[in-house]
Design a protein around this motif. Structure first.
Motif, PDB file in Angstrom:
ATOM      1  N   LYS A 203       7.375  -3.508  17.777  1.00 41.56           N
ATOM      2  CA  LYS A 203       6.235  -3.079  16.958  1.00 41.56           C
ATOM      3  C   LYS A 203       5.701  -1.711  17.403  1.00 41.56           C
ATOM      4  O   LYS A 203       6.010  -1.255  18.512  1.00 41.56           O
ATOM      5  CB  LYS A 203       5.121  -4.117  17.044  1.00 41.56           C
ATOM      6  CG  LYS A 203       5.507  -5.418  16.364  1.00 41.56           C
ATOM      7  CD  LYS A 203       4.301  -6.319  16.226  1.00 41.56           C
ATOM      8  CE  LYS A 203       4.717  -7.555  15.424  1.00 41.56           C
ATOM      9  NZ  LYS A 203       3.575  -8.355  15.034  1.00 41.56           N
ATOM     10  N   VAL A 251      -2.927   5.631  11.198  1.00 38.15           N
ATOM     11  CA  VAL A 251      -2.314   4.451  10.578  1.00 38.15           C
ATOM     12  C   VAL A 251      -1.580   4.846   9.291  1.00 38.15           C
ATOM     13  O   VAL A 251      -0.510   4.294   8.982  1.00 38.15           O
ATOM     14  CB  VAL A 251      -3.338   3.305  10.388  1.00 38.15           C
ATOM     15  CG1 VAL A 251      -4.336   3.578   9.308  1.00 38.15           C
ATOM     16  CG2 VAL A 251      -2.613   1.995  10.149  1.00 38.15           C
ATOM     17  N   GLU A 252      -2.087   5.859   8.598  1.00 36.58           N
ATOM     18  CA  GLU A 252      -1.372   6.321   7.388  1.00 36.58           C
ATOM     19  C   GLU A 252      -0.019   6.920   7.761  1.00 36.58           C
ATOM     20  O   GLU A 252       0.985   6.703   7.082  1.00 36.58           O
ATOM     21  CB  GLU A 252      -2.199   7.389   6.663  1.00 36.58           C
ATOM     22  CG  GLU A 252      -3.324   6.834   5.823  1.00 36.58           C
ATOM     23  CD  GLU A 252      -4.204   7.943   5.262  1.00 36.58           C
ATOM     24  OE1 GLU A 252      -4.384   7.968   4.043  1.00 36.58           O
ATOM     25  OE2 GLU A 252      -4.717   8.782   6.048  1.00 36.58           O
ATOM     26  N   LYS A 255       2.336   4.236   8.684  1.00 38.17           N
ATOM     27  CA  LYS A 255       2.828   3.549   7.473  1.00 38.17           C
ATOM     28  C   LYS A 255       3.930   4.359   6.782  1.00 38.17           C
ATOM     29  O   LYS A 255       4.882   3.801   6.258  1.00 38.17           O
ATOM     30  CB  LYS A 255       1.674   3.282   6.501  1.00 38.17           C
ATOM     31  CG  LYS A 255       0.799   2.112   6.950  1.00 38.17           C
ATOM     32  CD  LYS A 255      -0.320   1.849   5.969  1.00 38.17           C
ATOM     33  CE  LYS A 255      -1.254   0.767   6.504  1.00 38.17           C
ATOM     34  NZ  LYS A 255      -2.484   0.625   5.710  1.00 38.17           N
ATOM     35  N   LYS A 256       3.793   5.692   6.795  1.00 42.08           N
ATOM     36  CA  LYS A 256       4.850   6.546   6.216  1.00 42.08           C
ATOM     37  C   LYS A 256       6.159   6.349   6.974  1.00 42.08           C
ATOM     38  O   LYS A 256       7.233   6.266   6.383  1.00 42.08           O
ATOM     39  CB  LYS A 256       4.456   8.034   6.302  1.00 42.08           C
ATOM     40  CG  LYS A 256       3.509   8.515   5.214  1.00 42.08           C
ATOM     41  CD  LYS A 256       3.268  10.024   5.385  1.00 42.08           C
ATOM     42  CE  LYS A 256       1.993  10.497   4.744  1.00 42.08           C
ATOM     43  NZ  LYS A 256       2.042  10.657   3.302  1.00 42.08           N
ATOM     44  N   LEU A 258       7.044   3.720   8.732  1.00 45.11           N
ATOM     45  CA  LEU A 258       7.547   2.361   8.428  1.00 45.11           C
ATOM     46  C   LEU A 258       8.290   2.360   7.089  1.00 45.11           C
ATOM     47  O   LEU A 258       9.384   1.801   6.972  1.00 45.11           O
ATOM     48  CB  LEU A 258       6.371   1.366   8.357  1.00 45.11           C
ATOM     49  CG  LEU A 258       5.681   1.028   9.675  1.00 45.11           C
ATOM     50  CD1 LEU A 258       4.402   0.239   9.428  1.00 45.11           C
ATOM     51  CD2 LEU A 258       6.609   0.227  10.583  1.00 45.11           C
ATOM     52  N   GLN A 259       7.698   3.046   6.115  1.00 45.92           N
ATOM     53  CA  GLN A 259       8.296   3.071   4.779  1.00 45.92           C
ATOM     54  C   GLN A 259       9.646   3.797   4.803  1.00 45.92           C
ATOM     55  O   GLN A 259      10.640   3.297   4.286  1.00 45.92           O
ATOM     56  CB  GLN A 259       7.319   3.785   3.846  1.00 45.92           C
ATOM     57  CG  GLN A 259       7.578   3.536   2.386  1.00 45.92           C
ATOM     58  CD  GLN A 259       6.895   4.605   1.540  1.00 45.92           C
ATOM     59  OE1 GLN A 259       6.100   5.420   2.042  1.00 45.92           O
ATOM     60  NE2 GLN A 259       7.221   4.612   0.272  1.00 45.92           N
ATOM     61  N   SER A 264       8.186  -3.323   7.146  1.00 42.64           N
ATOM     62  CA  SER A 264       6.911  -3.705   6.540  1.00 42.64           C
ATOM     63  C   SER A 264       5.765  -3.389   7.512  1.00 42.64           C
ATOM     64  O   SER A 264       6.002  -3.125   8.701  1.00 42.64           O
ATOM     65  CB  SER A 264       6.895  -5.199   6.223  1.00 42.64           C
ATOM     66  OG  SER A 264       6.615  -5.909   7.404  1.00 42.64           O
ATOM     67  N   GLU A 265       4.527  -3.470   6.992  1.00 43.63           N
ATOM     68  CA  GLU A 265       3.355  -3.161   7.822  1.00 43.63           C
ATOM     69  C   GLU A 265       3.115  -4.209   8.916  1.00 43.63           C
ATOM     70  O   GLU A 265       2.283  -4.007   9.786  1.00 43.63           O
ATOM     71  CB  GLU A 265       2.125  -2.965   6.932  1.00 43.63           C
ATOM     72  CG  GLU A 265       2.275  -1.704   6.098  1.00 43.63           C
ATOM     73  CD  GLU A 265       1.154  -1.465   5.106  1.00 43.63           C
ATOM     74  OE1 GLU A 265       0.088  -2.092   5.245  1.00 43.63           O
ATOM     75  OE2 GLU A 265       1.362  -0.662   4.176  1.00 43.63           O
ATOM     76  N   ASP A 266       3.862  -5.304   8.871  1.00 47.58           N
ATOM     77  CA  ASP A 266       3.776  -6.305   9.947  1.00 47.58           C
ATOM     78  C   ASP A 266       4.189  -5.702  11.291  1.00 47.58           C
ATOM     79  O   ASP A 266       3.899  -6.280  12.338  1.00 47.58           O
ATOM     80  CB  ASP A 266       4.720  -7.493   9.682  1.00 47.58           C
ATOM     81  CG  ASP A 266       4.313  -8.264   8.456  1.00 47.58           C
ATOM     82  OD1 ASP A 266       3.170  -8.052   7.999  1.00 47.58           O
ATOM     83  OD2 ASP A 266       5.141  -9.050   7.948  1.00 47.58           O
ATOM     84  N   ILE A 268       3.078  -3.095  12.599  1.00 45.21           N
ATOM     85  CA  ILE A 268       1.960  -2.402  13.275  1.00 45.21           C
ATOM     86  C   ILE A 268       1.274  -3.382  14.222  1.00 45.21           C
ATOM     87  O   ILE A 268       0.982  -4.516  13.843  1.00 45.21           O
ATOM     88  CB  ILE A 268       0.923  -1.884  12.255  1.00 45.21           C
ATOM     89  CG1 ILE A 268       1.557  -0.826  11.346  1.00 45.21           C
ATOM     90  CG2 ILE A 268      -0.303  -1.312  12.971  1.00 45.21           C
ATOM     91  CD1 ILE A 268       0.627  -0.306  10.264  1.00 45.21           C
TER      92      ILE A 268
END
Ligand code: NAD
Ligand code: TYD
Length: 336
Positions: A203, A251-252, A255-256, A258-259, A264-266, A268
């Motif tokens: 993570k 966090v944004e 998320k980028k 991760l994408q 997935s956001e899991d 984090i």
């Protein structure tokens, strides 16, 4: 030209040396580096047979080694520093030693060697922290207000560089740049930690509420900014450098990543916040643009994709460094 680059085995320094050798192949470059945990000769392996490149393994706080390396150089580009805020919280002493005393040792030698330019690489963190949601930005006139041992030591180094300019007439320039990201970034800083953790199926730790804002700049754009200052900037001047037009929170940006990496956001994991964590940095780079014609050329999305691809293709570079950093990880993320 003959350049003495300090800290050239680190993240930005190694990118800068690659950039300079590629764009100015006729120049001679000496890389003066102590090879701390953050310095890595592997980052410059391809230059070892280049007759215009030389590596000197030494410490900037050592006046004899510095004086001997300085002789005959026109330009100093000073990157060498302890650079990680989290490490400065765990142990501030070496930050003052290297960042303040080391800089002063270099300045003395640069004066004696009558260099044409002493360029000091600094950070936007010397200006402190901006309000979340405000439109305020740091620029060349922002008063200093450092809040971490790292930023305080960098502020001290900026002041002593200017003092040598005013008092002894040393031709200096300073750049205060925002957070960089890209290739050869030590894998305990946010972007490379996130990318390499995801490659390893782990993570991504996000401090606090994840809403802190940094003004991310792709490292190659920082290199072109330094080139513009060395070739076109004036002695005695300071330039602030940043990368983004709009705020992007930690966090944004995670998320980028991760994408782009198909997670997935899991993935984090919110962890305990850093003490004294600066909330927001944003830099106005109008002077760089209007006086030197510089602007960033790589968007955050492009830079992230390039960086992810590089870490995917260079596991042999980062895996041993992550191993070496285990002690730091254990101390820093005790709650994990
Ligand atoms: P880094 O930690 O990756 O590299 C630092 C380099 O300096 C390493 O190669 C290390 O071995 C060397 N070094 C450390 N102490 C030394 C000493 N006593 N003598 C000789 N060499 C020594 O750092 P970085 O991220 O590449 O940052 C480079 C410079 O840019 C620093 O001055 C930093 O404050 C500044 N800066 C960094 C960022 C960023 O986002 N990384 C942003 C703005 C400014
Ligand atoms: P960092 O790369 O350490 O740079 P700096 O603190 O010098 O700006 O950290 C960038 C941002 O990311 C900062 O707001 C702290 C945050 N961060 C995390 O949320 N998790 C982490 O594991 C790390 C290393 C940083």
């Amino acid at each position: 030209m003959k350049l003495l680059v300090t800290g050239g085995a680190g993240f930005i320094g190694s990118n800068f040396i690659h950039f300079w050798v590629k764009n100015h192949p006729e120049d001679q470059v000496v890389n003066f580096d102590k090879l701390t945990y953050a310095g890595n000769k592997e980052s410059l392996k391809d230059l070892e047979s280049n007759p215009n490149y030389r590596f000197v393994h030494a410490d900037i706080t050592d006046p004899t080694a510095v004086a001997s390396a300085m002789a005959g150089h026109d330009i100093v580009v000073h990157f060498a520093a302890e650079s990680h805020v989290d490490r400065s919280i765990l142990g501030p002493g070496v930050f003052l030693q290297t960042n303040v005393i080391g800089t002063q040792v270099l300045l003395d030698a640069a004066l004696k060697a009558q260099v044409k330019r002493f360029h000091h690489i600094s950070t936007d963190e010397v200006f402190g922290s901006l309000e979340l949601g405000s439109s305020e930005k740091f620029d060349e006139h922002t008063p200093y207000d450092p809040r971490s041992p790292y930023s305080a030591s960098k502020a001290g180094s900026d002041h002593i560089v200017r003092a040598y300019g005013e008092t002894y007439g040393l031709p200096y320039s300073i750049t205060n740049c925002s957070n960089n990201y890209g290739e050869f970034h030590f894998p305990e800083k946010l972007f490379p930690l996130a990318i390499t953790n995801l490659i390893e199926g782990k993570k991504v730790p996000v401090y606090g509420d994840g809403l802190n804002v940094r003004d991310w700049l792709y490292v190659q754009d920082h290199c072109s900014a330094i080139e513009a200052v060395l070739l076109k900037g004036k002695a005695g001047e300071t330039y602030t450098i940043g990368g983004l037009k709009e705020d992007v929170s930690n966090v944004e940006v995670v998320k980028k990543i991760l994408q782009l990496m198909g997670h997935s956001e899991d993935m984090i994991e919110y962890v305990k916040d850093r003490p004294g964590h600066d909330r927001r940095y944003a830099v106005d780079w109008t002077k760089m643009n209007e006086e030197l014609g510089w602007s960033p050329s790589v968007t955050l999305e492009e830079g992230l994709q390039r960086t992810i691809d590089w870490y995917k293709n260079n596991e042999a570079w980062w895996k041993p460094l992550k191993e070496k950093a285990q002690g730091f990880f254990q101390q820093n993320y005790k709650s994990l």
